[in-house]
Design an enzyme around this catalytic site. Sequence first.
Site, PDB file in Angstrom:
ATOM      1  N   VAL A 137      19.626  63.236 -44.997  1.00  0.00           N
ATOM      2  CA  VAL A 137      20.251  63.453 -43.696  1.00  0.00           C
ATOM      3  C   VAL A 137      21.751  63.343 -43.997  1.00  0.00           C
ATOM      4  O   VAL A 137      22.287  62.247 -44.140  1.00  0.00           O
ATOM      5  CB  VAL A 137      19.829  62.401 -42.649  1.00  0.00           C
ATOM      6  CG1 VAL A 137      20.602  62.599 -41.347  1.00  0.00           C
ATOM      7  CG2 VAL A 137      18.328  62.454 -42.404  1.00  0.00           C
ATOM      8  N   PRO A 138      22.420  64.484 -44.145  1.00  0.00           N
ATOM      9  CA  PRO A 138      23.778  64.502 -44.706  1.00  0.00           C
ATOM     10  C   PRO A 138      24.865  64.052 -43.726  1.00  0.00           C
ATOM     11  O   PRO A 138      25.720  64.835 -43.304  1.00  0.00           O
ATOM     12  CB  PRO A 138      23.959  65.959 -45.125  1.00  0.00           C
ATOM     13  CG  PRO A 138      23.124  66.715 -44.131  1.00  0.00           C
ATOM     14  CD  PRO A 138      21.928  65.837 -43.870  1.00  0.00           C
ATOM     15  N   CYS A 139      24.873  62.767 -43.413  1.00  0.00           N
ATOM     16  CA  CYS A 139      25.867  62.230 -42.490  1.00  0.00           C
ATOM     17  C   CYS A 139      27.280  62.384 -43.052  1.00  0.00           C
ATOM     18  O   CYS A 139      28.248  62.407 -42.288  1.00  0.00           O
ATOM     19  CB  CYS A 139      25.560  60.772 -42.166  1.00  0.00           C
ATOM     20  SG  CYS A 139      25.315  59.718 -43.596  1.00  0.00           S
ATOM     21  N   HIS A 140      27.400  62.525 -44.372  1.00  0.00           N
ATOM     22  CA  HIS A 140      28.727  62.724 -44.970  1.00  0.00           C
ATOM     23  C   HIS A 140      29.339  64.059 -44.557  1.00  0.00           C
ATOM     24  O   HIS A 140      30.544  64.232 -44.668  1.00  0.00           O
ATOM     25  CB  HIS A 140      28.649  62.617 -46.503  1.00  0.00           C
ATOM     26  CG  HIS A 140      27.811  63.661 -47.155  1.00  0.00           C
ATOM     27  ND1 HIS A 140      26.433  63.602 -47.157  1.00  0.00           N
ATOM     28  CD2 HIS A 140      28.150  64.796 -47.816  1.00  0.00           C
ATOM     29  CE1 HIS A 140      25.956  64.662 -47.812  1.00  0.00           C
ATOM     30  NE2 HIS A 140      26.982  65.402 -48.218  1.00  0.00           N
ATOM     31  N   ARG A 141      28.539  64.982 -44.037  1.00  0.00           N
ATOM     32  CA  ARG A 141      29.042  66.292 -43.597  1.00  0.00           C
ATOM     33  C   ARG A 141      29.517  66.284 -42.154  1.00  0.00           C
ATOM     34  O   ARG A 141      29.840  67.329 -41.603  1.00  0.00           O
ATOM     35  CB  ARG A 141      27.955  67.354 -43.770  1.00  0.00           C
ATOM     36  CG  ARG A 141      27.567  67.574 -45.212  1.00  0.00           C
ATOM     37  CD  ARG A 141      26.526  68.672 -45.366  1.00  0.00           C
ATOM     38  NE  ARG A 141      25.982  68.619 -46.709  1.00  0.00           N
ATOM     39  CZ  ARG A 141      24.722  68.875 -47.016  1.00  0.00           C
ATOM     40  NH1 ARG A 141      23.869  69.239 -46.075  1.00  0.00           N
ATOM     41  NH2 ARG A 141      24.312  68.775 -48.263  1.00  0.00           N
TER      42      ARG A 141
END
Length: 180
Positions: A137-141
């Site tokens: 779950v790419p929260c860094h994006r």
Amino acid sequence: MSDLSFTLFETAIGTCAIAWGPRGINAVQLPMGGAPQIRTRMRQRCPDLAEAEPPQHVRRVIDRIKALLAGQCDDLADIELDLDGVSAFQRGVYDIARRIPPGQTLTYGDIAKQFGGVELSREVGQALGRNPCPIVVPCHRVLAAGNKPGGFSANGGVDTKLKMLAIEGAAVNYTPSLFD
């Protein structure tokens, strides 16, 4: 007794961990100081979590995470997650985040608008701060208003977030000001 297991694995950004159970991946841990700290953190999440050799389907997930963190383009969107215990709102935020392709970004406000209004930006940020499966779950994006990095709860904070975005080739034009 828990039916959840975890293992550590090395990536381009350091030692990570992954936990899995019969219904999918339950957690991913980004680097945080070393293997003992990661083991402690994983067991804080689930006290009876057992360290084990991953089955083949989890090895494939690990290989894909390692490849993504080494610069290969993979959105990881088809990886089965078990988000039992996560609220419907959080699940919705995670579903939207999982649709952000590597190298691209959205803002907290962009995601909040999909729930009815930018006034939910803070709640979106809080949901991403509790993300049990970073990278998958790419929260860094997800960035703050004005495409500023915003927060990042992983070890290394915003520096780790910017490093992960750079690996993916995301254009984040950010120079910290005196007040950042």
